[in-house]
Motif scaffolding. Structure first.
Motif, mmCIF file in Angstrom:
data_model
loop_
_atom_site.group_PDB
_atom_site.id
_atom_site.type_symbol
_atom_site.label_atom_id
_atom_site.label_comp_id
_atom_site.label_asym_id
_atom_site.label_seq_id
_atom_site.Cartn_x
_atom_site.Cartn_y
_atom_site.Cartn_z
ATOM 1 N N LEU A 1 0.916 -0.952 -0.130
ATOM 2 C CA LEU A 1 -0.174 0.106 -0.056
ATOM 3 C C LEU A 1 0.882 1.280 -0.018
ATOM 4 O O LEU A 1 0.547 2.183 -0.650
ATOM 5 N N MET B 1 0.878 4.195 -2.582
ATOM 6 C CA MET B 1 0.713 5.580 -2.508
ATOM 7 C C MET B 1 1.760 6.448 -2.908
ATOM 8 O O MET B 1 1.667 7.516 -3.523
ATOM 9 N N GLY C 1 1.711 3.309 8.391
ATOM 10 C CA GLY C 1 0.816 1.984 8.036
ATOM 11 C C GLY C 1 1.006 1.150 8.734
ATOM 12 O O GLY C 1 -0.363 0.402 9.091
ATOM 13 N N THR D 1 -6.863 -3.067 5.360
ATOM 14 C CA THR D 1 -6.570 -2.102 4.137
ATOM 15 C C THR D 1 -7.136 -0.774 4.230
ATOM 16 O O THR D 1 -6.313 0.274 4.131
ATOM 17 N N ARG E 1 -4.748 2.511 4.975
ATOM 18 C CA ARG E 1 -4.389 3.634 4.183
ATOM 19 C C ARG E 1 -4.979 4.933 4.820
ATOM 20 O O ARG E 1 -4.483 6.025 4.609
ATOM 21 N N ASP F 1 -6.590 3.497 -5.031
ATOM 22 C CA ASP F 1 -6.519 2.154 -5.774
ATOM 23 C C ASP F 1 -7.019 2.199 -7.014
ATOM 24 O O ASP F 1 -8.440 1.858 -7.158
#
Length: 237
Positions: free
Chosen positions: A24, A28, A45, A69, A73, A162
């Motif tokens: 992730l 990003m 994270g 997730t 995020r 995403d």
């Protein structure tokens, strides 16, 4: 995963899902300014992952990875929204350089020389180069580019998502990459070398300076100037 006492083994779960955090973070950071550190996103994270472990309720009927997730995020976005990567004064200087570059390109039909940019800004060459050193242009995109000088969450909400299943987003990203490659090819030769060594070959300023036989400060100036030129070319993106 459970402990001998029948409780969730948080340490084992953190190890198991640390790859998700890294994935992730990489997704990003690909759309963020270059001076945002990957390790910082990963650390935030992991905090989000820990929070997800403490709040997850299997009775909600949601898979843990989906729930985690969102939390991971969310933690990263909160950290980014609270950050200020470049002072407003420095951003104004960056934009003044870009404005001068844009005017000269329109007038001259080519990439302007440093001395020409300095003259357009009413500066001596030395003062202009000092400004380049202070700006340390490391960002192709600023948050305010999308929302005005005060900034907002709009850029993050629109761009740090995403988009792996969005064909239009993939097409736009491909076109953006093509435009960036073309813009780099149109940079003055020395600035092309700097960008190539810095981004393609992961060389640091000291190494680039040794190759070009200039000072590290000069490499920084060339890098800042190249970024200003690229931002002018990529404004429509």
């Amino acid at each position: 995963m459970y402990t001998a006492k029948g409780r969730l083994d948080n340490s084992a779960l953190i190890r198991q899902y640390s790859g998700l955090v890294r994935r992730l973070a990489h997704q990003m950071i690909a759309k963020l300014p270059a001076n945002v550190e990957l390790d910082d996103l990963i650390q935030v994270g992991l905090i989000g992952l820990t929070d997800a472990l403490s709040r997850f309720d299997v009775a909600q009927g949601v898979q843990f990875e989906t729930f985690a997730t969102q939390r991971i995020r969310g933690a990263m976005l909160d950290e980014l929204r609270g950050g200020d990567w470049m002072s407003r004064g420095t951003r104004r200087q960056q934009r003044s350089i870009e404005t001068a570059v844009h005017k000269l390109e329109q007038r001259l039909g080519r990439a302007p020389h440093e001395s020409e940019i300095a003259a357009e800004m009413g500066l001596s060459l030395g003062d202009y180069q000092d400004m380049l050193s202070k700006v340390r242009g490391t960002q192709l995109v600023y948050l305010e580019d999308m929302s005005g000088d005060e900034g907002s969450d709009d850029y993050l909400d629109r761009h740090v998502v995403d988009e792996s299943n969005n064909p239009m987003a993939q097409l736009q990203d491909h076109r953006m990459r093509e435009a960036l490659v073309a813009a780099i090819k149109n940079l003055p030769e020395r600035e092309q070398y700097v960008m190539s060594m810095y981004y393609e070959h992961d060389m640091n300023l000291k190494e680039i300076a040794a190759v070009l036989k200039v000072t590290e400060s000069r490499v920084c100036q060339l890098h800042s100037q190249a970024i200003a030129r690229l931002r002018v070319k990529l404004r429509d993106w």
